[in-house]
Scaffold this motif. Structure first.
Motif, mmCIF file in Angstrom:
data_model
loop_
_atom_site.group_PDB
_atom_site.id
_atom_site.type_symbol
_atom_site.label_atom_id
_atom_site.label_comp_id
_atom_site.label_asym_id
_atom_site.label_seq_id
_atom_site.Cartn_x
_atom_site.Cartn_y
_atom_site.Cartn_z
ATOM 1 N N GLU A 174 1.578 -6.625 4.498
ATOM 2 C CA GLU A 174 2.369 -5.494 4.989
ATOM 3 C C GLU A 174 2.280 -4.288 4.053
ATOM 4 O O GLU A 174 2.272 -3.147 4.506
ATOM 5 C CB GLU A 174 3.824 -5.916 5.186
ATOM 6 C CG GLU A 174 4.023 -6.958 6.275
ATOM 7 C CD GLU A 174 3.427 -6.531 7.610
ATOM 8 O OE1 GLU A 174 3.601 -5.356 7.997
ATOM 9 O OE2 GLU A 174 2.786 -7.385 8.268
ATOM 10 N N VAL A 175 2.221 -4.522 2.730
ATOM 11 C CA VAL A 175 2.069 -3.380 1.827
ATOM 12 C C VAL A 175 0.654 -2.826 1.889
ATOM 13 O O VAL A 175 0.438 -1.626 1.692
ATOM 14 C CB VAL A 175 2.453 -3.734 0.366
ATOM 15 C CG1 VAL A 175 3.923 -4.102 0.281
ATOM 16 C CG2 VAL A 175 1.581 -4.832 -0.196
ATOM 17 N N ALA A 176 -0.325 -3.718 2.184
ATOM 18 C CA ALA A 176 -1.696 -3.224 2.366
ATOM 19 C C ALA A 176 -1.778 -2.325 3.594
ATOM 20 O O ALA A 176 -2.427 -1.280 3.575
ATOM 21 C CB ALA A 176 -2.662 -4.395 2.503
ATOM 22 N N LYS A 177 -1.078 -2.719 4.660
ATOM 23 C CA LYS A 177 -1.081 -1.912 5.882
ATOM 24 C C LYS A 177 -0.453 -0.538 5.644
ATOM 25 O O LYS A 177 -0.833 0.451 6.277
ATOM 26 C CB LYS A 177 -0.318 -2.643 6.988
ATOM 27 C CG LYS A 177 -1.027 -3.882 7.525
ATOM 28 C CD LYS A 177 -0.163 -4.582 8.560
ATOM 29 C CE LYS A 177 -0.807 -5.844 9.090
ATOM 30 N NZ LYS A 177 0.070 -6.561 10.047
ATOM 31 N N SER A 178 0.514 -0.489 4.733
ATOM 32 C CA SER A 178 1.191 0.788 4.467
ATOM 33 C C SER A 178 0.428 1.661 3.476
ATOM 34 O O SER A 178 0.849 2.773 3.163
ATOM 35 C CB SER A 178 2.601 0.526 3.925
ATOM 36 O OG SER A 178 2.543 -0.085 2.650
ATOM 37 N N GLY A 179 -0.699 1.142 2.963
ATOM 38 C CA GLY A 179 -1.556 1.951 2.112
ATOM 39 C C GLY A 179 -1.390 1.729 0.619
ATOM 40 O O GLY A 179 -2.004 2.455 -0.172
ATOM 41 N N GLU A 180 -0.567 0.751 0.202
ATOM 42 C CA GLU A 180 -0.398 0.479 -1.232
ATOM 43 C C GLU A 180 -1.748 0.069 -1.813
ATOM 44 O O GLU A 180 -2.406 -0.835 -1.318
ATOM 45 C CB GLU A 180 0.622 -0.643 -1.443
ATOM 46 C CG GLU A 180 1.081 -0.820 -2.880
ATOM 47 C CD GLU A 180 0.035 -1.435 -3.788
ATOM 48 O OE1 GLU A 180 -0.272 -0.811 -4.824
ATOM 49 O OE2 GLU A 180 -0.495 -2.514 -3.459
ATOM 50 N N ALA A 181 -2.166 0.724 -2.896
ATOM 51 C CA ALA A 181 -3.506 0.466 -3.430
ATOM 52 C C ALA A 181 -3.568 0.500 -4.945
ATOM 53 O O ALA A 181 -4.664 0.449 -5.505
ATOM 54 C CB ALA A 181 -4.496 1.491 -2.857
ATOM 55 N N ALA A 182 -2.396 0.580 -5.613
ATOM 56 C CA ALA A 182 -2.436 0.803 -7.053
ATOM 57 C C ALA A 182 -1.881 -0.337 -7.892
ATOM 58 O O ALA A 182 -2.256 -0.497 -9.050
ATOM 59 C CB ALA A 182 -1.658 2.078 -7.386
ATOM 60 N N LEU A 183 -0.983 -1.164 -7.342
ATOM 61 C CA LEU A 183 -0.264 -2.136 -8.166
ATOM 62 C C LEU A 183 -1.171 -3.197 -8.758
ATOM 63 O O LEU A 183 -0.971 -3.624 -9.906
ATOM 64 C CB LEU A 183 0.850 -2.795 -7.359
ATOM 65 C CG LEU A 183 2.153 -1.997 -7.271
ATOM 66 C CD1 LEU A 183 3.155 -2.692 -6.367
ATOM 67 C CD2 LEU A 183 2.752 -1.785 -8.652
ATOM 68 N N LEU A 184 -2.169 -3.632 -8.010
ATOM 69 C CA LEU A 184 -3.061 -4.664 -8.543
ATOM 70 C C LEU A 184 -3.817 -4.138 -9.751
ATOM 71 O O LEU A 184 -3.883 -4.795 -10.798
ATOM 72 C CB LEU A 184 -4.039 -5.127 -7.461
ATOM 73 C CG LEU A 184 -4.913 -6.334 -7.835
ATOM 74 C CD1 LEU A 184 -4.058 -7.571 -8.095
ATOM 75 C CD2 LEU A 184 -5.932 -6.619 -6.732
ATOM 76 N N ALA A 185 -4.376 -2.937 -9.638
ATOM 77 C CA ALA A 185 -5.108 -2.342 -10.757
ATOM 78 C C ALA A 185 -4.187 -2.096 -11.949
ATOM 79 O O ALA A 185 -4.561 -2.341 -13.103
ATOM 80 C CB ALA A 185 -5.770 -1.039 -10.319
ATOM 81 N N LYS A 186 -2.966 -1.615 -11.697
ATOM 82 C CA LYS A 186 -2.015 -1.379 -12.778
ATOM 83 C C LYS A 186 -1.633 -2.686 -13.465
ATOM 84 O O LYS A 186 -1.466 -2.739 -14.692
ATOM 85 C CB LYS A 186 -0.777 -0.678 -12.241
ATOM 86 C CG LYS A 186 -1.006 0.782 -11.844
ATOM 87 C CD LYS A 186 0.279 1.404 -11.322
ATOM 88 C CE LYS A 186 0.062 2.856 -10.937
ATOM 89 N NZ LYS A 186 1.301 3.466 -10.387
ATOM 90 N N THR A 187 -1.477 -3.733 -12.681
ATOM 91 C CA THR A 187 -1.130 -5.036 -13.254
ATOM 92 C C THR A 187 -2.242 -5.537 -14.159
ATOM 93 O O THR A 187 -1.990 -5.995 -15.277
ATOM 94 C CB THR A 187 -0.866 -6.055 -12.134
ATOM 95 O OG1 THR A 187 0.237 -5.601 -11.342
ATOM 96 C CG2 THR A 187 -0.534 -7.423 -12.705
ATOM 97 N N TYR A 188 -3.472 -5.431 -13.705
ATOM 98 C CA TYR A 188 -4.599 -5.872 -14.529
ATOM 99 C C TYR A 188 -4.691 -5.043 -15.811
ATOM 100 O O TYR A 188 -4.978 -5.578 -16.887
ATOM 101 C CB TYR A 188 -5.902 -5.750 -13.751
ATOM 102 C CG TYR A 188 -6.080 -6.761 -12.642
ATOM 103 C CD1 TYR A 188 -5.261 -7.881 -12.541
ATOM 104 C CD2 TYR A 188 -7.072 -6.609 -11.678
ATOM 105 C CE1 TYR A 188 -5.426 -8.796 -11.523
ATOM 106 C CE2 TYR A 188 -7.250 -7.536 -10.665
ATOM 107 C CZ TYR A 188 -6.417 -8.627 -10.583
ATOM 108 O OH TYR A 188 -6.595 -9.541 -9.581
ATOM 109 N N ALA A 189 -4.443 -3.753 -15.702
ATOM 110 C CA ALA A 189 -4.542 -2.880 -16.878
ATOM 111 C C ALA A 189 -3.492 -3.220 -17.934
ATOM 112 O O ALA A 189 -3.691 -2.954 -19.122
ATOM 113 C CB ALA A 189 -4.416 -1.417 -16.452
#
Length: 254
Positions: A174-189
């Motif tokens: 559902e967050v992917a459908k809403s366009g969320e695209a940053a949390l995974l990269a921020k978590t890895y960083a």
């Protein structure tokens, strides 16, 4: 060289070790090894040795440890996958490929949308099979660690364990459908060497909103992460997460 994991916790050069019956069968009947042939042997504490076959009598294979190797094959953070029970044999594939991609702990989870149900008898047999798949995949991919496959968990059991981790990513479409695209990269960083990260992925029907609330209502380090603009199958999402983690922690320069 062929790789095998041995039961010894630790070992030292010139020790002699005896292989289990499965390894014996593979060495002698499949690989057609002869006395003097060498393989790679890995202890339970990730020591890596060169082993030389010195005896194959009585359906037992004995090898002497004749060399020590230094290897660095593992992702620098500790990874756990909580995976909603999928249909059919998809979990076999997930365990095999997740092992190749560096997972350390795999935990099957009974979720509300899981069509597959495990009774107590079935669960034990399934876990034993998955452990064997993980061991074979770890040998094939030249790892120094065989992932653990834990007993079946409920959602509440997973919730009670989330405090063990430094970061938790919940793959939620559902967050992917809403366009969320940053949390995974921020978590890895944000990850540091030896941090513990957990991934939670759902079965074919996804993760129910009530389950999402259970995962996220207590801890600030639990994030709902989109996995790009496309909706991934249940067997694809764990592999996306692990592949991207490997890229972020092993291939990108500091």
């Amino acid at each position: 060289m062929q790789r095998y994991f041995i039961e010894e916790e630790t070992a030292q050069l010139n020790d002699q070790v005896e292989m289990d019956k499965d390894a014996y069968h593979h060495m002698i009947n499949v690989m057609r090894m002869q006395i003097g042939d060498q393989v790679i042997l890995v202890t339970q504490t990730e020591q890596v040795f060169i082993g030389e076959l010195v005896s194959d009598e009585g359906k037992r294979a004995a090898l002497r440890l004749v060399g020590l190797r230094e290897e660095n094959k593992e992702i620098p953070v500790d990874t756990t996958l909580f995976v909603g029970l999928p249909k059919g044999d998809k979990l076999d594939l997930i365990v095999q490929k997740a092992t190749e991609l560096g997972i350390r702990h795999i935990v099957p989870v009974a979720m509300r949308y899981s069509v597959t149900k495990w009774d107590q008898k079935k669960a034990g047999k399934k876990i034993d099979r998955l452990k064997k798949i993980a061991k074979e995949a770890a040998e094939q991919s030249h790892r120094t660690f065989v992932p653990t496959v834990e007993d079946l968990h409920s959602v509440s059991m997973v919730k009670n364990r989330l405090g063990e981790f430094d970061q938790v990513c919940v793959a939620y479409e559902e967050v992917a459908k809403s366009g969320e695209a940053a949390l995974l990269a921020k978590t890895y960083a944000s990850l540091k060497v030896k941090d513990r990260i957990a991934f939670i992925t759902g079965p074919e029907g996804g993760i129910h909103p009530d389950e999402i609330f259970e995962f996220t209502d207590r801890f600030d380090h639990v994030h709902l992460c989109g996995l790009g603009p496309r909706i991934l199958r249940t067997e694809t999402a764990p592999l996306y997460l692990l592949s991207s983690l490997s890229f972020a922690t092993e291939l990108l320069e500091d």
